[in-house]
Write a protein that holds these residues in place. Structure first.
Motif, PDB file in Angstrom:
ATOM      1  N   ARG A   1       0.746  -1.029  -0.048  1.00  0.00           N
ATOM      2  CA  ARG A   1       0.318  -0.012   0.283  1.00  0.00           C
ATOM      3  C   ARG A   1       0.590   1.787  -0.148  1.00  0.00           C
ATOM      4  NH1 ARG A   1      -4.045  -1.419   4.935  1.00  0.00           N
ATOM      5  NH2 ARG A   1      -1.768  -2.347   5.104  1.00  0.00           N
TER       6      ARG A   1
ATOM      7  N   ASP B   1       1.028   2.667   7.592  1.00  0.00           N
ATOM      8  CA  ASP B   1      -0.413   2.392   7.610  1.00  0.00           C
ATOM      9  C   ASP B   1       0.481   0.915   8.973  1.00  0.00           C
ATOM     10  OD1 ASP B   1      -1.587   3.105   5.942  1.00  0.00           O
ATOM     11  OD2 ASP B   1      -1.610   1.950   4.330  1.00  0.00           O
TER      12      ASP B   1
ATOM     13  N   GLY C   1      -4.004   1.809  11.980  1.00  0.00           N
ATOM     14  CA  GLY C   1      -4.483   2.605  10.827  1.00  0.00           C
ATOM     15  C   GLY C   1      -3.214   3.445  10.802  1.00  0.00           C
ATOM     16  N   PRO C   2      -3.305   4.581   9.923  1.00  0.00           N
ATOM     17  CA  PRO C   2      -2.544   5.365   9.974  1.00  0.00           C
ATOM     18  C   PRO C   2      -1.574   6.436  11.268  1.00  0.00           C
ATOM     19  CG  PRO C   2      -3.950   5.680   7.870  1.00  0.00           C
ATOM     20  CD  PRO C   2      -4.609   4.837   9.254  1.00  0.00           C
TER      21      PRO C   2
ATOM     22  N   ASP D   1       3.514  -5.059   3.587  1.00  0.00           N
ATOM     23  CA  ASP D   1       3.321  -3.646   4.579  1.00  0.00           C
ATOM     24  C   ASP D   1       4.231  -2.509   4.914  1.00  0.00           C
ATOM     25  OD1 ASP D   1       1.359  -3.473   2.534  1.00  0.00           O
ATOM     26  OD2 ASP D   1      -0.564  -3.984   3.751  1.00  0.00           O
TER      27      ASP D   1
END
Length: 296
Positions: free
Chosen positions: A3, A24, A28-29, A132
């Motif tokens: 992502r 990420d 969450g971010p 990720d």
């Protein structure tokens, strides 16, 4: 698969200390300062990937269980165990960033009171989340090129292993705990092996529980997999007791096609069970499966 990470600053030559990136996390971010000098790490999958990037932690848990990470953590301060941080030791360490997740998931709010903390749990999508995390660590520590190279090498290994197992039949994944056996399906903690390798399940109704579904040797015989993938939990956590090979060596399991054709794969359990989702861990497991099915 990877992502996109939203950069808070436009970086022409890589990040500098004090700049930030948004990465990420499992929750969450999160905006994180780049190039932290002192990090404390509570997740072995994170240690695995950070070691691959050449990032050295100042504080780590003990024991780690995964032998190939011994050199990467030598000299680091001990700041707790997989499940229980030593909060006084963490505070004394004075980390710029704490990386937690997985078995330390519950401790994240308390750790965040000491220093900036990111939850890098890998669970539902082991390969996707593992990659990720690799990319996120690359951005945080200015190792973008190294992370990209590791991701490419892993994808190539994954494709080669997928090709190696294609047409070899259905697989059943089991984990032994001494004399007991649990089965894992595509939705379970080791299910990424089915999904990423496009490896058909021998039994599609295996419960997707965290600790698998308790099964009998009759279950394994009736499933009759062409490939039997075995994880030995006792070996993974360094405990004695009946080894997986002894547990499974019985008349019922010997009736399976996997046993008769030599397609029982005893994986190096610590990387898979303790460091699952780490870039080195995933690569090691793919190497072992590919070597077995190709006779390498």
């Amino acid at each position: 698969m990877l992502r996109t990470l939203a950069l808070c600053l436009t970086l022409a030559c890589g990040p500098l200390a004090g700049q930030t990136v948004t990465v990420d996390t499992y929750r969450g971010p999160v905006e994180v300062e780049t190039m932290p000098e002192r990090i404390a790490v509570f997740d072995v999958a994170a240690l695995d990937t950070l070691a691959a990037l050449g990032v050295t932690p100042a504080g780590v848990i003990e024991p780690i269980y995964v032998t190939y990470l011994g050199d990467a953590t030598a000299g680091a301060e001990r700041v707790g165990t997989l499940f229980e941080p030593d909060f006084e030791a963490v505070a004394a360490l004075g980390p710029d960033l704490i990386i937690a997740g997985g078995r330390s998931y519950e401790a994240v709010p308390d750790l965040a009171r000491i220093a900036p903390t990111i939850d890098m749990t890998i669970w539902e999508d082991v390969v996707g989340q593992g990659l990720d995390r690799l990319e996120a660590y690359g951005e945080i520590f200015g190792k973008q090129d190294e992370a990209a190279a590791l991701a490419v090498a892993f994808q190539e290994k994954l494709a080669a292993t997928r090709a190696a197992v294609a047409g070899k039949g259905r697989a059943l994944i089991v984990m032994t705990v001494g004399p007991k056996v649990s089965g894992y399906g595509a939705g379970g903690r080791f299910g990424w092996l089915h999904d990423a390798l496009e490896l058909p399940e021998a039994v599609e109704a295996v419960e997707d529980a965290t600790h698998g579904e308790a099964i009998s040797f009759e279950f394994i015989r009736d499933a009759d997999p062409e490939i039997l993938i075995v994880v030995d939990r006792q070996a993974a956590i360094g405990q004695g007791g009946a080894a997986a090979k002894a547990t499974l060596d019985n008349a019922l399991v010997r009736e399976t096609r996997a046993w008769k054709t030599g397609r029982v794969i005893y994986l190096d359990s610590a990387p898979l069970y303790i460091a699952g989702g780490g870039i080195q861990s995933m690569s090691i497991i793919l190497d072992q499966i590919a070597a077995h099915v190709t006779g390498g």
